[in-house]
Design an enzyme around this catalytic site. Sequence first.
Site, PDB file in Angstrom:
ATOM      1  CG  HIS A   5     -72.190  22.525 -22.052  1.00 29.40           C
ATOM      2  ND1 HIS A   5     -70.893  22.174 -21.747  1.00 29.40           N
ATOM      3  CD2 HIS A   5     -72.194  22.775 -23.380  1.00 29.40           C
ATOM      4  CE1 HIS A   5     -70.147  22.215 -22.842  1.00 29.40           C
ATOM      5  NE2 HIS A   5     -70.921  22.587 -23.843  1.00 29.40           N
ATOM      6  CB  CYS A  42     -71.286  20.076 -26.246  1.00 32.18           C
ATOM      7  SG  CYS A  42     -71.152  21.633 -27.143  1.00 32.18           S
ATOM      8  CD  GLU A  95     -72.179  20.102 -17.769  1.00 35.24           C
ATOM      9  OE1 GLU A  95     -72.562  20.218 -18.953  1.00 35.24           O
ATOM     10  OE2 GLU A  95     -71.385  20.903 -17.249  1.00 35.24           O
TER      11      GLU A  95
HETATM   12  N1  LIG Z   1     -68.673  22.704 -25.978  1.00 38.42           N
HETATM   13  C1  LIG Z   1     -68.391  21.847 -26.949  1.00 38.42           C
HETATM   14  O1  LIG Z   1     -68.285  20.629 -26.743  1.00 38.42           O
HETATM   15  C2  LIG Z   1     -68.160  22.433 -28.309  1.00 38.42           C
HETATM   16  C3  LIG Z   1     -68.145  21.436 -29.441  1.00 38.42           C
HETATM   17  C4  LIG Z   1     -67.460  21.943 -30.692  1.00 38.42           C
HETATM   18  N2  LIG Z   1     -66.069  22.224 -30.437  1.00 38.42           N
HETATM   19  C5  LIG Z   1     -68.134  23.183 -31.216  1.00 38.42           C
HETATM   20  O2  LIG Z   1     -67.625  24.266 -31.092  1.00 38.42           O
HETATM   21  O3  LIG Z   1     -69.217  23.071 -31.761  1.00 38.42           O
END
Ligand SMILES: NC(=O)CC[C@H](N)C(=O)O
Length: 393
Positions: free
Chosen positions: A373, A289, A375
């Site tokens: 994500h 992410c 996991e």
């Molecule tokens: N879940 C995250 O790592 C989000 C990454 C970043 N803050 C976004 O909103 O795109």
Amino acid sequence: MTKILLACSVVKSLRQGCVVCRKVGNTSGWPRLFSVKAQTAHLVLEDGTRMKGFSFGHSGSVAGELVFNTGLVGYPEALTDPSYRGQILTLTYPIVGNYGVPNTQELDELGLRKHVESANIQVSGLLVQDYSNEYSHWNSVKSLGQWLQEEKVPALFGIDTRMLTKIIRDKGTVLAKIEFDGQPIEISDPNQKNLIAEVSTKEIKVFGKGNPIKVVAVDCGVKHNIIRLLVKQGAEVHLVPWDQDLLSLDYDGLFISNGPGDPSLAETLINNVRKVLESDRPQPVFGICMGNQITALAAGAKSYKLPMGNRGQNQPVLNVMTGQAFITAQNHGYGIDSKSLPAGWSPLFVNANDGTNEGIMHNTKPVFTAQFHPEAKGGPTDTEVIKDFDGVA
Ligand SMILES: NC(=O)CC[C@H](N)C(=O)O
């Protein structure tokens, strides 16, 4: 204060009555209509739209970026995910709270939170349609409202979350505030700040000591289950602060975690990762992410604010290399422009709904990332496998 009528529809046993009945002294064992006092507050959007709601959390005004998540379950995990820092979270699933909250203090054998993703609630506020104060789950120890009050996080029910979601969907980014009478607050944009610095560890921490593979994990606001799964896969995880110099560290693999806010504000981290990429170190690099976004920015690609963000548990993602499809959990408001990837880099995953980037890879080096994500909890576990540092395909 406003009086609202609640219908007692859930009777645990004819002897006891439901939790609310017990609270208000209805020992008849039969459901009944009763009135309770609920404090009201307003959700106010930056365009002036006002919606009245009923408080079930902390009675304090708060401002933030309004976002929505379409997941059907997983509020303990979502509320404690540091990626939500600075955000007022709207849950589109209409009934929230009915499975209560697990023991959020309980630690696993690694010293990580066993049932939630970090030590505290991270969202600024919570909005739901219907709130269930009555809860039932083998693992629950308290109600959602109790937890929010303990952690001083405001929450409203009675909000038309369907309408609200349509507003966010149509307008894109919406700033907002939850405002209680007599507690005025200004609307402000949390994404102006480097939120990663707020949530990252201040010192290096080691998990899974003695495991054969040394993984340096850059803590941008890591979810505890990520560390747990890395350890499960044989890693001795060295969790380091977001601005740690990486070139000087010795490791078998480098991991860059999820985290809150605008990735382009984490300049120190982007530069540190760029140095690693340019150094031609042979060790694999993997990011989730925020970790995808930081890796892409370090490679020279561009990030942008998505029109409404992708937050949910059923986002379809395709592996561009193999055509394999995954149902993924994700929550992000920024994206990487795949077209801006420099020579030598390729998109690895793509979102099958909107075509946005879901991960990148280097064409010859072991560097790969996931915007989703892999996991995640609560949600499916079929993408857990991609954290294998041997590669993805
Ligand atoms: N879940 C995250 O790592 C989000 C990454 C970043 N803050 C976004 O909103 O795109």
